[in-house]
Motif scaffolding. Structure first.
Motif, PDB file in Angstrom:
ATOM      1  N   VAL A   1       0.807  -1.320  -0.024  1.00 36.81           N
ATOM      2  CA  VAL A   1       0.075  -0.238   0.085  1.00 36.81           C
ATOM      3  C   VAL A   1       0.831   1.184   0.169  1.00 36.81           C
ATOM      4  O   VAL A   1       0.531   2.279  -0.849  1.00 36.81           O
ATOM      5  N   LEU A   2       2.037   1.361   0.633  1.00 40.50           N
ATOM      6  CA  LEU A   2       2.951   2.225   0.847  1.00 40.50           C
ATOM      7  C   LEU A   2       3.440   2.743  -0.555  1.00 40.50           C
ATOM      8  O   LEU A   2       3.600   3.739  -1.072  1.00 40.50           O
ATOM      9  N   TRP A   3       4.053   1.522  -1.298  1.00 38.42           N
ATOM     10  CA  TRP A   3       4.575   1.589  -2.507  1.00 38.42           C
ATOM     11  C   TRP A   3       3.580   2.396  -3.518  1.00 38.42           C
ATOM     12  O   TRP A   3       3.878   3.008  -4.422  1.00 38.42           O
ATOM     13  N   LEU A   4       2.544   1.567  -3.576  1.00 34.55           N
ATOM     14  CA  LEU A   4       1.514   2.166  -4.457  1.00 34.55           C
ATOM     15  C   LEU A   4       0.969   3.697  -4.053  1.00 34.55           C
ATOM     16  O   LEU A   4       0.735   4.579  -5.246  1.00 34.55           O
ATOM     17  N   ALA A   5       1.011   3.979  -2.999  1.00 32.74           N
ATOM     18  CA  ALA A   5       0.525   5.482  -2.658  1.00 32.74           C
ATOM     19  C   ALA A   5       1.878   6.308  -3.137  1.00 32.74           C
ATOM     20  O   ALA A   5       1.565   7.416  -3.714  1.00 32.74           O
ATOM     21  N   LEU A   6       3.070   5.846  -2.705  1.00 25.18           N
ATOM     22  CA  LEU A   6       4.227   6.821  -3.240  1.00 25.18           C
ATOM     23  C   LEU A   6       4.246   6.757  -4.756  1.00 25.18           C
ATOM     24  O   LEU A   6       4.621   7.785  -5.410  1.00 25.18           O
ATOM     25  N   GLY A   7       3.896   5.689  -5.382  1.00 28.04           N
ATOM     26  CA  GLY A   7       3.834   5.614  -6.882  1.00 28.04           C
ATOM     27  C   GLY A   7       2.739   6.663  -7.467  1.00 28.04           C
ATOM     28  O   GLY A   7       3.054   7.252  -8.428  1.00 28.04           O
ATOM     29  N   GLY A   8       1.598   6.452  -6.808  1.00 26.87           N
ATOM     30  CA  GLY A   8       0.556   7.510  -7.206  1.00 26.87           C
ATOM     31  C   GLY A   8       0.906   9.187  -7.059  1.00 26.87           C
ATOM     32  O   GLY A   8       0.663   9.917  -8.028  1.00 26.87           O
ATOM     33  N   ILE A   9       1.854   9.296  -5.929  1.00 21.87           N
ATOM     34  CA  ILE A   9       2.098  10.742  -5.603  1.00 21.87           C
ATOM     35  C   ILE A   9       3.083  10.993  -6.622  1.00 21.87           C
ATOM     36  O   ILE A   9       3.272  12.265  -7.208  1.00 21.87           O
ATOM     37  N   ALA A  10       4.131  10.212  -7.091  1.00 20.99           N
ATOM     38  CA  ALA A  10       5.138  10.263  -8.046  1.00 20.99           C
ATOM     39  C   ALA A  10       4.384  10.567  -9.307  1.00 20.99           C
ATOM     40  O   ALA A  10       4.874  11.690 -10.042  1.00 20.99           O
ATOM     41  N   VAL A  11       3.675  10.102  -9.659  1.00 22.35           N
ATOM     42  CA  VAL A  11       2.678  10.049 -10.991  1.00 22.35           C
ATOM     43  C   VAL A  11       2.138  11.594 -11.139  1.00 22.35           C
ATOM     44  O   VAL A  11       2.236  12.371 -12.159  1.00 22.35           O
ATOM     45  N   VAL A  12       1.278  11.942 -10.166  1.00 18.07           N
ATOM     46  CA  VAL A  12       0.767  13.290  -9.893  1.00 18.07           C
ATOM     47  C   VAL A  12       1.723  14.317 -10.232  1.00 18.07           C
ATOM     48  O   VAL A  12       1.479  15.352 -10.826  1.00 18.07           O
ATOM     49  N   LEU A  13       3.029  14.120  -9.016  1.00 18.59           N
ATOM     50  CA  LEU A  13       3.768  15.084  -9.225  1.00 18.59           C
ATOM     51  C   LEU A  13       4.656  15.310 -10.677  1.00 18.59           C
ATOM     52  O   LEU A  13       4.718  16.640 -10.960  1.00 18.59           O
ATOM     53  N   ALA A  14       4.772  14.235 -11.387  1.00 15.57           N
ATOM     54  CA  ALA A  14       5.387  14.258 -12.751  1.00 15.57           C
ATOM     55  C   ALA A  14       4.529  14.829 -13.661  1.00 15.57           C
ATOM     56  O   ALA A  14       4.917  15.715 -14.558  1.00 15.57           O
ATOM     57  N   LEU A  15       3.070  14.595 -13.521  1.00 12.63           N
ATOM     58  CA  LEU A  15       2.298  15.084 -14.468  1.00 12.63           C
ATOM     59  C   LEU A  15       2.004  16.690 -14.236  1.00 12.63           C
ATOM     60  O   LEU A  15       2.261  17.606 -15.228  1.00 12.63           O
ATOM     61  N   ALA A  16       1.971  16.958 -12.870  1.00  9.31           N
ATOM     62  CA  ALA A  16       2.145  18.361 -12.501  1.00  9.31           C
ATOM     63  C   ALA A  16       3.218  19.191 -13.257  1.00  9.31           C
ATOM     64  O   ALA A  16       3.129  20.423 -13.697  1.00  9.31           O
ATOM     65  N   GLY A  17       4.398  18.514 -12.855  1.00  4.84           N
ATOM     66  CA  GLY A  17       5.649  19.325 -13.717  1.00  4.84           C
ATOM     67  C   GLY A  17       5.665  19.393 -15.059  1.00  4.84           C
ATOM     68  O   GLY A  17       6.207  20.196 -15.480  1.00  4.84           O
ATOM     69  N   GLY A  18       5.342  18.319 -15.479  1.00  4.81           N
ATOM     70  CA  GLY A  18       5.299  18.330 -17.201  1.00  4.81           C
ATOM     71  C   GLY A  18       4.223  19.208 -17.590  1.00  4.81           C
ATOM     72  O   GLY A  18       4.566  20.040 -18.421  1.00  4.81           O
ATOM     73  N   THR A  19       2.995  19.468 -16.874  1.00  6.98           N
ATOM     74  CA  THR A  19       1.917  20.445 -17.317  1.00  6.98           C
ATOM     75  C   THR A  19       2.741  21.748 -17.173  1.00  6.98           C
ATOM     76  O   THR A  19       2.672  22.529 -18.186  1.00  6.98           O
ATOM     77  N   LEU A  20       3.215  22.197 -16.020  1.00  9.48           N
ATOM     78  CA  LEU A  20       3.806  23.465 -15.895  1.00  9.48           C
ATOM     79  C   LEU A  20       5.006  23.823 -16.752  1.00  9.48           C
ATOM     80  O   LEU A  20       4.971  24.958 -17.451  1.00  9.48           O
ATOM     81  N   TRP A  21       5.886  22.847 -17.066  1.00  4.60           N
ATOM     82  CA  TRP A  21       6.837  23.072 -17.901  1.00  4.60           C
ATOM     83  C   TRP A  21       6.260  23.334 -19.384  1.00  4.60           C
ATOM     84  O   TRP A  21       6.688  23.955 -20.150  1.00  4.60           O
ATOM     85  N   TRP A  22       5.352  22.390 -19.757  1.00  8.88           N
ATOM     86  CA  TRP A  22       4.749  22.652 -21.164  1.00  8.88           C
ATOM     87  C   TRP A  22       4.062  24.131 -21.366  1.00  8.88           C
ATOM     88  O   TRP A  22       4.224  24.468 -22.417  1.00  8.88           O
ATOM     89  N   ARG A  23       3.376  24.431 -20.157  1.00  8.63           N
ATOM     90  CA  ARG A  23       2.692  25.920 -20.289  1.00  8.63           C
ATOM     91  C   ARG A  23       3.849  26.965 -20.629  1.00  8.63           C
ATOM     92  O   ARG A  23       3.551  28.068 -21.058  1.00  8.63           O
ATOM     93  N   ARG A  24       4.714  26.949 -19.627  1.00  6.86           N
ATOM     94  CA  ARG A  24       5.778  27.690 -19.768  1.00  6.86           C
ATOM     95  C   ARG A  24       6.637  27.756 -21.016  1.00  6.86           C
ATOM     96  O   ARG A  24       7.170  28.824 -21.598  1.00  6.86           O
ATOM     97  N   ARG A  25       6.800  26.697 -21.770  1.00  8.79           N
ATOM     98  CA  ARG A  25       7.529  26.666 -23.224  1.00  8.79           C
ATOM     99  C   ARG A  25       6.645  27.214 -24.052  1.00  8.79           C
ATOM    100  O   ARG A  25       6.867  27.567 -25.155  1.00  8.79           O
ATOM    101  N   THR A  26       5.089  27.096 -23.982  1.00  5.96           N
ATOM    102  CA  THR A  26       4.326  27.556 -25.080  1.00  5.96           C
ATOM    103  C   THR A  26       4.223  28.871 -25.215  1.00  5.96           C
ATOM    104  O   THR A  26       4.194  29.862 -24.121  1.00  5.96           O
ATOM    105  N   PRO A  27       4.320  29.604 -26.432  1.00  8.49           N
ATOM    106  CA  PRO A  27       4.381  30.883 -26.394  1.00  8.49           C
ATOM    107  C   PRO A  27       3.110  31.760 -26.151  1.00  8.49           C
ATOM    108  O   PRO A  27       2.064  31.194 -26.227  1.00  8.49           O
TER     109      PRO A  27
END
Length: 194
Positions: A168-194
């Motif tokens: 359960v701990l590993w699955l929760a950490l994996g879910g948090i990592a996915v959310v953080l990666a998606l949020a970071g990727g979205t933020l990065w993509w928005r900053r790179r878009t003119p």
């Protein structure tokens, strides 16, 4: 074309994060299992035995292993403590009497999960010529039993439950990592878009 390039980086980061988070959790999902015993349960043995051998699919902890071998007379024929080498656990035995022999075993996986079992086999080997290995228990006691699961579990490792909490701990950490990666990727993509 630019859109595909900007989406690849967040997707690759997400896939890498999932891979890193979920791979270490796999050992917690698998516990040791008995593959075979020698003699096997229900077998008839015609040659004298010096040991009962257990083969597991992974290593077990020798210090938390117990094997009790009893004859129809109720006496214990285990000779010392079991020894573990690689995936094999061996319990030496004293000369066994003829008839039904009961084997009760208990051990602990390397991940801390206790496993146990029992079986009987028939000893048809010639009777031993030496004296009985141990006296039968007094009339008021019962046949020897394996140690209680609570005592062995507490001795095994109080911090390791049975692996379910870690999963359960590993699955929760994996879910948090996915959310953080998606949020970071979205933020990065928005900053790179003119």
């Amino acid at each position: 074309m630019r859109l595909h390039v900007t989406l690849r980086a967040p997707l690759a980061a997400t896939a890498a994060a999932l891979l890193v988070m979920l791979l270490p959790a796999q050992p917690a999902w698998a516990h040791a299992k008995l593959v075979k015993s020698d003699p096997a349960g229900g077998a008839t043995v015609s040659a004298p035995l010096t040991a009962v051998t257990f083969t597991f699919n992974e290593m077990v902890k020798q210090q938390f292993s117990t094997v009790v071998v009893t004859g129809a007379d109720g006496a214990s024929y285990s000779d010392g403590t079991p020894k573990s080498v690689d995936k094999t656990l061996t319990q030496p035995v004293k000369p066994l009497p003829g008839g039904a022999i009961k084997v009760v075993w208990r051990t602990v996986s390397v991940d801390g999960h206790p496993i146990e079992g029992q079986f009987t086999f028939t000893n048809a080997a010639p009777a031993p010529t030496s004296a009985a290995p141990s006296s039968p228990p007094p009339a008021t006691s019962t046949a020897p039993a394996a140690p209680s699961s609570t005592a062995l579990t507490a001795a095994a490792d109080p911090t390791v439950d049975d692996g379910d909490d870690r999963t359960v701990l590993w699955l929760a950490l994996g879910g948090i990592a996915v959310v953080l990666a998606l949020a970071g990727g979205t933020l990065w993509w928005r900053r790179r878009t003119p």
